[in-house]
Write a protein that holds these residues in place. Structure first.
Motif: not given
Length: 587
Positions: A326-353
């Motif tokens: 839940i906490s990491h999903c909050g960080f991902l939502m915050l990253l989505c608001s930056f409008n920098i798609q690559e930041y969100t994908i990188l964080y998503l990969y680190v968290h998911g793996f």
């Protein structure tokens, strides 16, 4: 970016994977356990191997594939709905993440459930879950997206409710299914709105015709509301429920009733990341919404802080990982608001793996400790499970964002990308700080109380661990297959994360956007503004890292030399302070 209509190799791999899943369902009684296992394993492996060669083509050349597989049905106004796939950087990123985690979780699940009944059914549900997520992220129109959105909710219900004889499992599955059904209604309303506006379901057309939405308003209680705000409300409502944001998060901790392999998929690459995908896919519309751009960082930061704080006070290891998700999903939502798609994908990969790998390690611990999930009944498992201890340390090290880890740099992209233009800037910063610090605490609690604390469980559990007379010669304390799955996932995670880092930053942002991001982050420039922001942000992590090492050493001292604990405690505090003072002046 340019588009091509040629059929890539991974399309045939996807067709083979979907065919294998369908055949395993139809001929389950004839195939048996091993037939189902090898058929599904070959399908997901072939699809994963055909995806890998296209990393350079899609990430560097920015190739986009638009594939029409066939006609579905016609509507009024000449609208035709096709089985259409749209593969771009965003779709490919989620496909690669889902299949990479799915193949190792599938191998782990076969080892984890090898001697339990109905394993073949569980393996089929896992593959259908992965296939539903692939359909969602590769959909070319919103009708197929709605179909994939429904299927991941349905397959997650079957996975959570795998042990159908337990009342708690049934309640948890229905709670998750009910919340997901509310998010389905938001997507259905979205589908009707787009059809009434532009008479088209194509996602590219929907995102490219945002200028046509300005002239449409909805009258509500004598107020005229722009249709863009209504669309944004539907997108955010569906995404917040699916990604377990604050207020709609209650289904995710209860989904821990699912088996460990299902939990590792749900919490890493499929269900919770579907909301992130929805926001990234329709962000061109959200960008023109005033309230949408305001709610997204507020909700994301509050969820990050709430999930981290609650996880720090849990004793059930699976619930700790649930609230950390839940906490990491909050960080991902915050990253989505930056409008920098690559930041969100990188964080998503680190968290998911690494979250999937941690779930596998915790699953081995729970299995050895006779299905106890409370770490107050565990301890000293580093002696009996050294491999799980090492892998859990590596994964939690990256998830916590400590120095010398992949998560260290990627987690601080949140601080670097945060803009001070919104009026809630300091509130968001405070929530980010709470979420980051609490992430260090719950990671330390899992690692210490499970693997390094003194033995607190019953003697039978430790006698059971030392007994090597298992039903298979592959077992020592855990199975060889599960250890190979964890090792493979960790190694592949590092390789793919480093490749993504090189693709996104070396090729895209070396001379453009990264410089702009650094310039808007002066709030975090704490000590030496000229030296660089990431270096300054590492001070807090260094302090916590040294303190964790001190605490582990003190607990070892308490067990072996109890009379020296108090003097050692103060000596190490003085040593740490002296160390940081010297490092600061030396730098």
């Amino acid at each position: 970016m340019f588009e091509t209509l040629e059929h890539p190799m991974f399309l045939f791999g996807g067709i083979y994977f979907s065919t294998s899943v369908l055949c395993s369902f139809l001929f389950l009684s004839y195939l048996g356990l091993y037939g189902t296992f090898y058929l599904n394993l070959s399908g997901i492996t072939v699809f994963w191997l055909t995806l890998i060669p296209y990393m350079h083509t899609i990430f560097v050349k920015n190739m986009t594939y638009k594939l029409i597989l066939g006609q579905w049905f016609f509507l009024n106004h000449g609208v035709k709905v096709n089985f259409e796939l749209y593969i771009d950087v965003l779709s490919y990123s989620f496909m690669l993440l889902t299949t990479t985690i799915g193949i190792f979780v599938y191998l782990y699940a076969f080892s984890y459930f090898r001697y339990e009944p109905l394993v073949d059914r569980f393996l089929n549900f896992l593959c259908s879950f992965v296939l539903s997520m692939l359909l969602l992220v590769s959909s070319g129109n919103i009708v197929m997206l709605f179909l994939g959105w429904e299927l991941i909710g349905l397959t997650s219900f079957f996975l959570i409710n795998f042990w159908v004889t337990r009342m708690g499992t049934l309640k948890a599955a229905f709670k998750a299914f009910s919340f997901n059904k509310v998010s389905d209604y938001f997507i259905l309303v979205l589908l009707f709105i787009f059809y009434n506006l532009i008479y088209d379901f194509d996602i590219v057309s929907i995102n490219s015709q945002v200028h046509l939405y300005y002239n449409h308003t909805v009258k509500l209680f004598h107020y005229d509301i722009n249709i863009i705000e209504v669309i944004s409300f539907c997108i955010l409502g569906a995404a917040f429920i699916k990604s377990a944001q604050l207020g709609a998060h209650v289904w995710l901790p209860d989904s821990m009733e699912a088996p460990v392999p299902a939990s590792s998929l749900i919490h890493s690459a499929t269900l919770v990341s579907a909301g992130i995908f929805l926001i990234l896919r329709f962000y061109p519309i959200l960008e023109f919404s005033y309230y949408g751009k305001l709610i997204l960082p507020i909700m994301g930061s509050m969820t990050a802080a709430y999930g981290g704080i609650v996880a720090s006070y849990q004793a059930d290891v699976k619930r700790i990982l649930a609230y950390s998700t839940i906490s990491h999903c909050g960080f991902l939502m915050l990253l989505c608001s930056f409008n920098i798609q690559e930041y969100t994908i990188l964080y998503l990969y680190v968290h998911g793996f690494f979250k999937a790998a941690v779930f596998m390690c915790v699953g081995n611990v729970i299995r050895i400790s006779k299905n106890y999930q409370d770490f107050r009944r565990m301890g000293m498992f580093s002696k009996y499970l050294p491999f799980e201890c090492f892998c859990a340390f590596v994964c939690l090290f990256n998830l916590a964002g400590l120095p010398f880890s992949i998560g260290f740099f990627i987690k601080h992209l949140i601080a670097l990308g945060m803009s001070s233009s919104i009026w809630v800037y300091y509130f968001v910063c405070f929530n980010v700080f709470l979420g980051s610090v609490s992430g260090l605490f719950y990671s330390y609690r899992i690692l210490f109380f499970v693997f390094f604390d003194f033995k607190k469980g019953q003697k039978n559990a430790y006698k059971h661990i030392n007994n090597n007379n298992y039903m298979s010669h592959y077992y020592s304390n855990t199975s060889l297959a599960s250890n190979l799955a964890i090792t493979g996932l960790v190694l592949v995670s590092y390789l793919i994360c480093f490749l993504l880092y090189s693709y996104f930053y070396v090729n895209y942002y070396m001379h453009s956007d990264l410089t702009g991001v650094y310039n808007v982050s002066n709030f975090f420039n704490l000590f030496k503004p000229i030296e660089g922001l990431l270096f300054n942000l590492s001070y807090l992590n260094w302090i916590v890292l040294i303190l964790i090492a001190n605490f582990i050493f003190l607990c070892w001292q308490r067990e072996h030399n109890p009379h020296k604990v108090h003097s050692t405690h103060f000596d190490y505090i003085y040593l740490s302070i002296f160390f940081f003072i010297n490092v600061y002046y030396w730098l």
